[in-house]
Design a protein around this motif. Structure first.
Motif, PDB file in Angstrom:
ATOM      1  N   ALA A  17       1.230  -1.291  -0.347  1.00 61.96           N
ATOM      2  CA  ALA A  17      -0.117  -0.267   0.640  1.00 61.96           C
ATOM      3  C   ALA A  17       1.258   1.583  -0.270  1.00 61.96           C
ATOM      4  CB  ALA A  17      -1.095   0.080   0.927  1.00 61.96           C
ATOM      5  N   SER A  18       0.224   2.154  -0.787  1.00 61.23           N
ATOM      6  CA  SER A  18       0.971   3.470  -0.191  1.00 61.23           C
ATOM      7  C   SER A  18      -0.218   4.463  -0.277  1.00 61.23           C
ATOM      8  CB  SER A  18       1.882   3.784  -1.611  1.00 61.23           C
ATOM      9  OG  SER A  18       0.883   3.781  -2.683  1.00 61.23           O
ATOM     10  N   GLY A  19      -0.075   5.697   0.204  1.00 58.22           N
ATOM     11  CA  GLY A  19      -0.793   6.953   0.237  1.00 58.22           C
ATOM     12  C   GLY A  19      -0.127   8.107   1.093  1.00 58.22           C
ATOM     13  N   GLU A  20      -1.326   8.643   1.356  1.00 57.85           N
ATOM     14  CA  GLU A  20      -0.923  10.397   3.038  1.00 57.85           C
ATOM     15  C   GLU A  20      -1.855   9.772   3.794  1.00 57.85           C
ATOM     16  OE1 GLU A  20      -2.143  13.181   0.743  1.00 57.85           O
ATOM     17  OE2 GLU A  20      -0.052  13.714  -0.409  1.00 57.85           O
ATOM     18  N   ALA A  21      -0.717   9.585   4.845  1.00 57.71           N
ATOM     19  CA  ALA A  21      -1.430   9.617   6.636  1.00 57.71           C
ATOM     20  C   ALA A  21      -0.860  10.820   6.871  1.00 57.71           C
ATOM     21  CB  ALA A  21      -0.827   8.257   6.882  1.00 57.71           C
ATOM     22  N   GLU A  22      -2.043  11.244   8.091  1.00 57.63           N
ATOM     23  CA  GLU A  22      -1.513  11.628   9.523  1.00 57.63           C
ATOM     24  C   GLU A  22       0.058  11.541   9.886  1.00 57.63           C
ATOM     25  OE1 GLU A  22      -4.021  14.628  12.982  1.00 57.63           O
ATOM     26  OE2 GLU A  22      -5.037  14.009  11.354  1.00 57.63           O
ATOM     27  N   MET A  23      -0.055  10.433  10.450  1.00 60.86           N
ATOM     28  CA  MET A  23       0.070  10.019  11.445  1.00 60.86           C
ATOM     29  C   MET A  23       0.464   7.973  11.527  1.00 60.86           C
ATOM     30  SD  MET A  23       1.437  10.447  16.028  1.00 60.86           S
ATOM     31  CE  MET A  23      -0.547   8.918  16.187  1.00 60.86           C
ATOM     32  N   ILE A  24       1.314   7.050  11.751  1.00 61.97           N
ATOM     33  CA  ILE A  24       2.059   6.244  11.232  1.00 61.97           C
ATOM     34  C   ILE A  24       2.236   5.759  12.880  1.00 61.97           C
ATOM     35  CG2 ILE A  24       2.688   4.429  10.341  1.00 61.97           C
ATOM     36  CD1 ILE A  24       2.533   5.234   7.864  1.00 61.97           C
ATOM     37  N   VAL A  25       2.077   4.428  13.584  1.00 65.93           N
ATOM     38  CA  VAL A  25       2.754   4.413  14.124  1.00 65.93           C
ATOM     39  C   VAL A  25       3.683   3.033  14.309  1.00 65.93           C
ATOM     40  CG1 VAL A  25       2.797   3.646  17.402  1.00 65.93           C
ATOM     41  CG2 VAL A  25       1.219   5.579  15.598  1.00 65.93           C
ATOM     42  N   ILE A  26       4.469   2.490  14.499  1.00 65.17           N
ATOM     43  CA  ILE A  26       4.979   1.645  14.023  1.00 65.17           C
ATOM     44  C   ILE A  26       6.063   1.081  15.259  1.00 65.17           C
ATOM     45  CG2 ILE A  26       7.148   0.793  12.650  1.00 65.17           C
ATOM     46  CD1 ILE A  26       6.575   3.414  10.799  1.00 65.17           C
ATOM     47  N   PRO A  27       5.918  -0.493  15.129  1.00 64.23           N
ATOM     48  CA  PRO A  27       6.197  -1.233  16.284  1.00 64.23           C
ATOM     49  C   PRO A  27       7.693  -1.389  16.464  1.00 64.23           C
ATOM     50  CG  PRO A  27       5.409  -3.000  14.924  1.00 64.23           C
ATOM     51  CD  PRO A  27       4.821  -1.087  14.734  1.00 64.23           C
ATOM     52  N   ARG A  55      -4.690   8.382   9.213  1.00 65.73           N
ATOM     53  CA  ARG A  55      -4.995   8.880   8.208  1.00 65.73           C
ATOM     54  C   ARG A  55      -5.557   9.761   8.663  1.00 65.73           C
ATOM     55  NH1 ARG A  55      -4.193   4.770   4.408  1.00 65.73           N
ATOM     56  NH2 ARG A  55      -4.930   2.264   5.070  1.00 65.73           N
ATOM     57  N   MET A  56      -5.593  10.876   6.765  1.00 65.54           N
ATOM     58  CA  MET A  56      -6.068  12.517   6.819  1.00 65.54           C
ATOM     59  C   MET A  56      -7.149  12.501   7.242  1.00 65.54           C
ATOM     60  SD  MET A  56      -2.868  13.906   6.417  1.00 65.54           S
ATOM     61  CE  MET A  56      -3.503  15.227   6.700  1.00 65.54           C
ATOM     62  N   GLY A  57      -7.975  12.662   7.952  1.00 62.60           N
ATOM     63  CA  GLY A  57      -9.419  13.101   8.324  1.00 62.60           C
ATOM     64  C   GLY A  57     -10.151  11.890   9.036  1.00 62.60           C
ATOM     65  N   GLY A  58      -9.123  10.253   9.999  1.00 61.52           N
ATOM     66  CA  GLY A  58      -9.314  10.416  11.208  1.00 61.52           C
ATOM     67  C   GLY A  58      -9.584   9.225  11.522  1.00 61.52           C
ATOM     68  N   SER A  59     -10.082   8.502  10.197  1.00 56.44           N
ATOM     69  CA  SER A  59      -9.730   7.074  10.057  1.00 56.44           C
ATOM     70  C   SER A  59      -8.392   6.249  10.184  1.00 56.44           C
ATOM     71  CB  SER A  59     -10.085   6.151   8.777  1.00 56.44           C
ATOM     72  OG  SER A  59      -9.717   6.810   7.759  1.00 56.44           O
ATOM     73  N   GLU A  60      -9.094   5.259  10.695  1.00 57.31           N
ATOM     74  CA  GLU A  60      -7.856   4.099  11.130  1.00 57.31           C
ATOM     75  C   GLU A  60      -7.595   2.916  10.685  1.00 57.31           C
ATOM     76  OE1 GLU A  60      -4.924   3.626  15.339  1.00 57.31           O
ATOM     77  OE2 GLU A  60      -6.996   4.552  15.347  1.00 57.31           O
ATOM     78  N   GLU A  61      -6.310   2.474  10.480  1.00 52.02           N
ATOM     79  CA  GLU A  61      -6.208   1.652   9.525  1.00 52.02           C
ATOM     80  C   GLU A  61      -4.732   0.800  10.824  1.00 52.02           C
ATOM     81  OE1 GLU A  61      -5.248  -1.662   5.883  1.00 52.02           O
ATOM     82  OE2 GLU A  61      -5.206   0.932   5.527  1.00 52.02           O
ATOM     83  N   LYS A  62      -5.523  -0.406  11.201  1.00 53.95           N
ATOM     84  CA  LYS A  62      -4.387  -1.565  11.754  1.00 53.95           C
ATOM     85  C   LYS A  62      -3.400  -3.062  11.058  1.00 53.95           C
ATOM     86  CE  LYS A  62      -5.200   0.333  15.789  1.00 53.95           C
ATOM     87  NZ  LYS A  62      -5.456  -0.042  17.933  1.00 53.95           N
ATOM     88  N   LEU A  63      -2.542  -3.142  11.422  1.00 57.94           N
ATOM     89  CA  LEU A  63      -2.216  -3.945  10.929  1.00 57.94           C
ATOM     90  C   LEU A  63      -1.232  -4.685  10.689  1.00 57.94           C
ATOM     91  CD1 LEU A  63      -1.386  -2.277   6.984  1.00 57.94           C
ATOM     92  CD2 LEU A  63      -3.328  -4.075   7.234  1.00 57.94           C
ATOM     93  N   PHE A  64      -1.544  -6.243  11.369  1.00 62.69           N
ATOM     94  CA  PHE A  64       0.123  -7.106  12.099  1.00 62.69           C
ATOM     95  C   PHE A  64       1.238  -6.563  10.860  1.00 62.69           C
ATOM     96  CE2 PHE A  64       1.909 -10.795  13.027  1.00 62.69           C
ATOM     97  CZ  PHE A  64       2.569 -10.502  14.290  1.00 62.69           C
ATOM     98  N   VAL A  65       1.935  -6.475  11.651  1.00 63.82           N
ATOM     99  CA  VAL A  65       3.361  -6.334  10.592  1.00 63.82           C
ATOM    100  C   VAL A  65       4.670  -7.900  10.977  1.00 63.82           C
ATOM    101  CG1 VAL A  65       4.186  -4.275  12.165  1.00 63.82           C
ATOM    102  CG2 VAL A  65       5.086  -5.072   9.939  1.00 63.82           C
ATOM    103  N   SER A  66       5.132  -8.227  11.031  1.00 65.25           N
ATOM    104  CA  SER A  66       5.836  -9.677  11.091  1.00 65.25           C
ATOM    105  C   SER A  66       7.126  -9.100  11.580  1.00 65.25           C
ATOM    106  CB  SER A  66       5.903 -10.884  10.700  1.00 65.25           C
ATOM    107  OG  SER A  66       6.567 -10.848   9.671  1.00 65.25           O
ATOM    108  N   GLY A  67       7.898  -8.058  11.411  1.00 64.40           N
ATOM    109  CA  GLY A  67       9.199  -7.711  11.844  1.00 64.40           C
ATOM    110  C   GLY A  67       9.632  -7.294   9.826  1.00 64.40           C
ATOM    111  N   GLY A  68      11.235  -6.724  10.340  1.00 62.67           N
ATOM    112  CA  GLY A  68      11.365  -5.787   9.356  1.00 62.67           C
ATOM    113  C   GLY A  68      12.108  -4.984   9.586  1.00 62.67           C
ATOM    114  N   TYR A  69      11.900  -3.255   8.749  1.00 69.69           N
ATOM    115  CA  TYR A  69      12.597  -2.105   9.075  1.00 69.69           C
ATOM    116  C   TYR A  69      11.636  -0.691   8.517  1.00 69.69           C
ATOM    117  CZ  TYR A  69      16.583  -5.171   9.082  1.00 69.69           C
ATOM    118  OH  TYR A  69      17.624  -5.843   9.673  1.00 69.69           O
TER     119      TYR A  69
END
Length: 100
Positions: A17-27, A55-69
């Protein structure tokens, strides 16, 4: 309203995925961290956990990430993930197996 952060979520198979967001929280390896536009340049390993896209406008999407950078620079954030799974599609037994 905050300025947009451009993000790219990439797995070995594809551009997830790619796009624009207000903020991303990363583990991150040393704890969760939030990324806004103009975050200082930063590279971190990612531990298994929940990645949240605010996302811009207030919605939020949550994904499980198994690792990476993750890498941030200016108005961009790139996540190179081993795998990404929407929380709604998460299989508890798979996650427990990956954690152990």
């Amino acid at each position: 309203m905050a300025e947009p952060l451009h993000y790219h979520l990439v797995t070995p198979e594809k551009l997830y995925a790619s796009g624009e967001a207000e903020m991303i929280v990363i583990p991150g390896e040393l704890g969760d961290f939030g990324v806004l536009k103009d975050h200082m340049p930063f590279v971190s390993m990612i531990r298994p956990g929940i990645l949240s896209i605010h996302r811009m406008g207030g919605s939020e999407e949550k994904l499980f990430v198994s690792g990476g950078y993750a890498e941030t620079h200016g108005d961009k954030c790139t996540v190179l993930a081993e795998s990404l799974t929407p929380l709604a599609q998460l299989d508890r037994s798979r996650v427990e197996k990956e954690i152990s």
